[in-house]
Design an enzyme around this catalytic site. Structure first.
Site, PDB file in Angstrom:
ATOM      1  N   ASN A 279      65.573   1.930 109.540  1.00 57.23           N
ATOM      2  CA  ASN A 279      66.853   1.956 108.832  1.00 57.23           C
ATOM      3  C   ASN A 279      67.053   3.378 108.314  1.00 57.23           C
ATOM      4  OD1 ASN A 279      69.050   1.658 107.189  1.00 57.23           O
ATOM      5  ND2 ASN A 279      68.052   0.274 105.721  1.00 57.23           N
ATOM      6  N   TRP A 280      67.938   4.102 108.980  1.00 61.94           N
ATOM      7  CA  TRP A 280      68.129   5.518 108.612  1.00 61.94           C
ATOM      8  C   TRP A 280      68.939   5.669 107.326  1.00 61.94           C
ATOM      9  CZ3 TRP A 280      69.456   8.625 113.718  1.00 61.94           C
ATOM     10  CH2 TRP A 280      68.393   8.496 114.624  1.00 61.94           C
ATOM     11  N   LYS A 281      69.552   4.612 106.857  1.00 58.61           N
ATOM     12  CA  LYS A 281      70.387   4.663 105.644  1.00 58.61           C
ATOM     13  C   LYS A 281      71.425   5.778 105.785  1.00 58.61           C
ATOM     14  CE  LYS A 281      66.565   2.583 103.185  1.00 58.61           C
ATOM     15  NZ  LYS A 281      65.870   2.358 101.925  1.00 58.61           N
TER      16      LYS A 281
ATOM     17  N   HIS B 110      71.074  -5.783 102.867  1.00 56.87           N
ATOM     18  CA  HIS B 110      70.103  -4.830 102.323  1.00 56.87           C
ATOM     19  C   HIS B 110      70.280  -4.722 100.807  1.00 56.87           C
ATOM     20  CE1 HIS B 110      67.835  -1.227 101.524  1.00 56.87           C
ATOM     21  NE2 HIS B 110      67.221  -1.441 102.677  1.00 56.87           N
TER      22      HIS B 110
ATOM     23  N   GLU C 114      70.213  -2.299  98.869  1.00 61.49           N
ATOM     24  CA  GLU C 114      71.093  -1.215  98.404  1.00 61.49           C
ATOM     25  C   GLU C 114      72.556  -1.639  98.477  1.00 61.49           C
ATOM     26  OE1 GLU C 114      69.351   1.708 100.971  1.00 61.49           O
ATOM     27  OE2 GLU C 114      67.505   1.553  99.785  1.00 61.49           O
TER      28      GLU C 114
ATOM     29  N   GLU D 175      62.191  -7.486 101.684  1.00 61.08           N
ATOM     30  CA  GLU D 175      62.075  -6.138 101.140  1.00 61.08           C
ATOM     31  C   GLU D 175      62.085  -6.214  99.612  1.00 61.08           C
ATOM     32  OE1 GLU D 175      63.426  -2.950 104.150  1.00 61.08           O
ATOM     33  OE2 GLU D 175      65.193  -3.613 103.069  1.00 61.08           O
TER      34      GLU D 175
ATOM     35  N   GLY E  26      61.470   2.841  98.830  1.00 62.71           N
ATOM     36  CA  GLY E  26      61.635   4.256  98.517  1.00 62.71           C
ATOM     37  C   GLY E  26      60.831   4.709  97.313  1.00 62.71           C
TER      38      GLY E  26
ATOM     39  N   SER F  84      58.327   1.040 101.687  1.00 64.10           N
ATOM     40  CA  SER F  84      57.277   2.068 101.716  1.00 64.10           C
ATOM     41  C   SER F  84      56.214   1.825 102.788  1.00 64.10           C
ATOM     42  CB  SER F  84      56.646   2.225 100.330  1.00 64.10           C
ATOM     43  OG  SER F  84      57.631   2.631  99.391  1.00 64.10           O
TER      44      SER F  84
ATOM     45  N   GLY G 284      62.223   2.658 106.158  1.00 63.72           N
ATOM     46  CA  GLY G 284      63.215   3.613 105.665  1.00 63.72           C
ATOM     47  C   GLY G 284      62.746   5.036 105.890  1.00 63.72           C
ATOM     48  N   GLY G 285      62.188   5.658 104.850  1.00 69.41           N
ATOM     49  CA  GLY G 285      61.817   7.072 104.893  1.00 69.41           C
ATOM     50  C   GLY G 285      60.994   7.469 106.109  1.00 69.41           C
TER      51      GLY G 285
HETATM   52  P1  13P Z   1      61.431   2.805 102.537  1.00 69.39           P
HETATM   53  O1  13P Z   1      60.563   2.599 103.764  1.00 69.39           O
HETATM   54  O2  13P Z   1      61.938   4.210 102.420  1.00 69.39           O
HETATM   55  O3  13P Z   1      60.751   2.302 101.298  1.00 69.39           O
HETATM   56  O4  13P Z   1      62.737   1.910 102.721  1.00 69.39           O
HETATM   57  C1  13P Z   1      62.589   0.580 103.100  1.00 69.39           C
HETATM   58  C2  13P Z   1      63.936   0.028 103.419  1.00 69.39           C
HETATM   59  O5  13P Z   1      64.768  -0.121 102.545  1.00 69.39           O
HETATM   60  C3  13P Z   1      64.240  -0.298 104.811  1.00 69.39           C
HETATM   61  O6  13P Z   1      65.431  -0.996 104.916  1.00 69.39           O
END
Ligand code: 13P
Length: 249
Positions: A9-11, A94, A96, A166, A172, A212, A233-234
């Site tokens: 997920n590149w956000k 998600h 967020e 999640e 994050g 993470s 994510g990251g």
């Molecule tokens: P991180 O891997 O950066 O914690 O993000 C997880 C995420 O929200 C994937 O959708």
């Protein structure tokens, strides 16, 4: 047999040239696991990403969509638009989007219905916040998120759904759920499905863990019997790290 999936997920990261570069780097990696690989760039880069990965073992998916067929919803994108550029899977729910864009179980249920009506596959996300976990309410929260958004569906709909647990406190933050915490919650999720829909739906359900996940911890998390992959994510923003996670299966 359920599928293993690792989805990036590149956000809200990567403009067009950064997208081109990351996809070029991703295509240089070799896959040694049987996991399905997905990437979710921003809307503006979906078409490029789809074209650039046409011949590769990488599925391009969207991070969100609106539930309406079309109309006066400035700034929104619907299922037909996604499908018209070849996107067949969408991430919904998600944390967020729940936190910053007021998405609720009720609006998510409508998005789920719209995606399924267009024969799209859904990666449905949910998870508790830190205060819920501290209070010991994580199963109550997760159970209600799943029931409220998905339990109006027929059993047959679940073949187009992937679940992604999640925990908000692990996203994050560098703080991962321990493999045991992930396993316990995934087992609870599968049990919740089993109670409502029976063994076939529960056993076949792919349940991803997100929060993470890094090359250093992926193997241990993925070794748990009810963890079928990850939503990353990251670490999905670096090709080597992402494929180290893909190959952790
Ligand atoms: P991180 O891997 O950066 O914690 O993000 C997880 C995420 O929200 C994937 O959708």
């Amino acid at each position: 047999m359920r599928k293993n999936i690792v989805a990036g997920n590149w956000k809200m990261n990567n403009d067009l040239s950064q997208t081109e570069r990351l996809i070029t780097d991703l295509k240089k990696q070799s896959k040694t696991s049987n996991a399905e690989v997905m990437i979710a760039p921003s809307f503006t880069n979906l078409w490029h990403a789809f074209e650039a990965t046409r011949l590769d073992d990488i599925e391009v998916v969207a991070q969100n969509m609106h539930f309406a067929e079309n109309g006066a919803y400035t700034g929104e994108v619907n299922a037909s638009m996604l499908k018209s550029i070849g996107v067949k899977t969408v991430i919904l729910g998600h944390s967020e989007r729940r936190a910053y864009f007021n998405e609720t179980d009720e609006s998510l249920a409508k998005k789920v219905d719209a995606a399924l009506a267009h024969d799209m596959r859904i990666i449905f996300c949910f998870g508790e916040e830190l205060a819920d976990r501290k209070a010991g309410n994580e199963e109550t929260i997760v159970g209600s998120q799943i029931k409220n958004a998905l339990f109006h569906l027929e059993a047959s709909a679940f073949k187009n759904i992937v679940l992604a647990y999640e925990p908000v406190w692990a996203i994050g933050t560098g703080e991962t759920a321990s493999p045991e915490q992930a396993q316990d919650m995934h087992a609870f999720i599968r049990q919740t499905l089993q109670t409502k829909y029976g063994n076939d739906v529960a056993d076949a359900m792919t349940i991803l863990y997100g929060g993470s996940v890094k090359p250093a911890n992926a193997k241990e998390i993925f070794s748990k019997p009810d963890v079928d992959g990850g939503l990353i994510g990251g670490a999905a923003l670096k090709a080597e790290d992402f494929y180290a996670i893909v190959n952790a299966f």
